[in-house]
Motif scaffolding. Structure first.
Motif, PDB file in Angstrom:
ATOM      1  N   SER A   1       0.188  -4.500 -10.041  1.00 46.33           N
ATOM      2  CA  SER A   1       1.644  -4.336  -9.885  1.00 46.33           C
ATOM      3  C   SER A   1       2.026  -4.084  -8.338  1.00 46.33           C
ATOM      4  O   SER A   1       3.136  -4.291  -8.194  1.00 46.33           O
ATOM      5  N   ARG A   2       1.174  -4.043  -7.751  1.00 48.04           N
ATOM      6  CA  ARG A   2       1.414  -3.906  -6.130  1.00 48.04           C
ATOM      7  C   ARG A   2       1.413  -5.260  -5.411  1.00 48.04           C
ATOM      8  O   ARG A   2       1.663  -5.221  -4.370  1.00 48.04           O
ATOM      9  N   ILE A   3       0.823  -6.249  -6.219  1.00 52.06           N
ATOM     10  CA  ILE A   3       0.675  -7.504  -5.467  1.00 52.06           C
ATOM     11  C   ILE A   3       1.885  -8.257  -5.854  1.00 52.06           C
ATOM     12  O   ILE A   3       2.419  -8.443  -6.656  1.00 52.06           O
TER      13      ILE A   3
ATOM     14  N   ALA B   1       0.584  -1.157   0.035  1.00 46.50           N
ATOM     15  CA  ALA B   1      -0.040   0.039  -0.058  1.00 46.50           C
ATOM     16  C   ALA B   1       0.890   1.299  -0.001  1.00 46.50           C
ATOM     17  O   ALA B   1       2.168   1.165  -0.271  1.00 46.50           O
ATOM     18  N   HIS B   2       0.204   2.461   0.322  1.00 43.85           N
ATOM     19  CA  HIS B   2       1.133   3.515   0.328  1.00 43.85           C
ATOM     20  C   HIS B   2       2.017   3.487   1.465  1.00 43.85           C
ATOM     21  O   HIS B   2       2.105   3.061   2.358  1.00 43.85           O
ATOM     22  N   HIS B   3       3.149   4.255   1.116  1.00 44.63           N
ATOM     23  CA  HIS B   3       4.380   4.507   2.041  1.00 44.63           C
ATOM     24  C   HIS B   3       4.902   3.295   2.360  1.00 44.63           C
ATOM     25  O   HIS B   3       5.586   2.998   3.405  1.00 44.63           O
ATOM     26  N   GLY B   4       4.789   2.159   1.429  1.00 40.86           N
ATOM     27  CA  GLY B   4       5.523   0.997   1.593  1.00 40.86           C
ATOM     28  C   GLY B   4       5.057  -0.093   2.415  1.00 40.86           C
ATOM     29  O   GLY B   4       5.587  -0.828   2.738  1.00 40.86           O
ATOM     30  N   THR B   5       3.789   0.250   3.002  1.00 37.61           N
ATOM     31  CA  THR B   5       3.180  -0.549   3.968  1.00 37.61           C
ATOM     32  C   THR B   5       2.861  -1.866   3.265  1.00 37.61           C
ATOM     33  O   THR B   5       1.866  -1.949   2.303  1.00 37.61           O
ATOM     34  N   LYS B   6       3.068  -3.264   3.823  1.00 41.16           N
ATOM     35  CA  LYS B   6       2.731  -4.496   3.463  1.00 41.16           C
ATOM     36  C   LYS B   6       1.888  -5.113   4.132  1.00 41.16           C
ATOM     37  O   LYS B   6       1.855  -5.048   5.480  1.00 41.16           O
ATOM     38  N   THR B   7       0.623  -5.566   3.590  1.00 44.38           N
ATOM     39  CA  THR B   7      -0.270  -6.303   4.316  1.00 44.38           C
ATOM     40  C   THR B   7      -0.679  -7.554   3.584  1.00 44.38           C
ATOM     41  O   THR B   7      -0.605  -7.627   2.163  1.00 44.38           O
TER      42      THR B   7
END
Length: 310
Positions: A198-200, A158-164
């Protein structure tokens, strides 16, 4: 995809004497309401489909109707082939190949060259020049999960490099502004979310099925929101980056400033994304006003210099 569904429905209606709305809905994994809309579309295209009520009822093509290949005009066939061919660059599968073959079967021999010429006049290639090598396999995974109502799991940046970690019910693939997304119901957030492919990472289909819920379409139009949030800033750019600046504003916003430069009223929102756009132009772009945007640009440039000095 509506086009290939309708073409497939036409083929089914010609092959079967009668078929019910519910059976078609289950076959194409859509609601009966969608099937009724598609039948209206087929009727409007000139193929007479009637509805028989009661036990053993359903849809059927009028008995006396004979399929004429000319039911599709040259323009119709060109548009169908253009759309299906462009989609096949990114979303592959036997069903798409079959639909392409079926559409081509409607082409009269004397029109084949003319239609091929029209199709080739416009090339829509959705595949990226370079980029995430997972994009193609991820599209296939999500498409399979959509068709079979399987949950998917993945890691999301997610934004600011947060991984969930997410577990999601997939509902729709979306291509927007050359980027692929999918809309799904996130079990973690208990709400619908639009995920950028692309963020997955670590995408997997889970064995668990889900019962589709009432679908909530994603909001894809932001023009009204942008008009409220965007302001115009004044930048001075070198002509060598003019082509890139044109991706964000129209030519009428460019005012010559000597032989080498232009003054541009540039649409801007005060967030990292837009500051990064200005920084991407390097020394070929200078923010002239307002002062607080110019000051923030100086601070960010100083931080960048400090990074490299250390």
């Amino acid at each position: 995809m509506k086009i290939d569904r309708i073409v497939s429905m036409i083929m089914i209606l010609f092959e079967k004497e009668r078929i019910g709305a519910q059976e078609l809905a289950e076959m194409f994994e859509v609601s009966p309401r969608t099937i009724y809309r598609d039948i209206d579309t087929i009727n409007m295209a000139g193929i007479p489909v009637r509805s028989i009520s009661g036990v053993g009822g359903g849809f059927e093509i009028m008995p006396d109707y004979k399929m004429d290949k000319k039911v599709f005009s040259t323009a119709d066939l060109s548009a169908l082939l253009m759309g299906l061919s462009s989609l096949s660059n990114m979303v592959r599968g036997d069903e798409l190949v079959n639909v392409l073959a079926k559409v081509k079967s409607f082409i009269p021999a004397d029109q084949a060259k003319n239609i091929e010429l029209k199709v080739n006049q416009i090339c829509i290639d959705l595949s990226p020049w370079t980029g995430n090598r997972n994009m193609q396999p991820y599209l296939e995974i999500i498409k399979t999960a959509l068709q079979e109502s399987h949950l998917v799991s993945f890691q999301y940046l997610a934004h600011h490099g947060t991984k969930t970690e997410r577990v999601v019910e997939p509902y729709q693939l979306v291509l927007k502004n050359s980027h692929w997304y999918f809309q799904g119901y996130c079990r973690k957030k208990s709400d619908y979310r639009l995920f950028k492919l692309s963020r997955i990472s670590k995408l997997q289909i889970k064995e668990e099925f889900f019962i589709p819920r009432e679908y909530q379409k994603p909001i894809l139009e932001f023009e009204d929101i942008l008009e409220k949030r965007q302001t115009k800033i004044k930048i001075r750019i070198h002509k060598s980056v003019m082509d890139r600046v044109l991706d964000y504003c129209v030519y009428e916003e460019f005012v010559p400033d000597g032989d080498e430069y232009y003054i541009v009223d540039f649409p801007f929102i005060e967030n990292d994304y837009y500051f990064d756009i200005l920084l991407s132009f390097g020394k070929k772009c200078e923010c002239l006003e307002p002062l607080h945007i110019r000051t923030e640009m100086k601070r960010r440039i100083y931080d960048l210099v400090t990074l490299y000095e250390n």
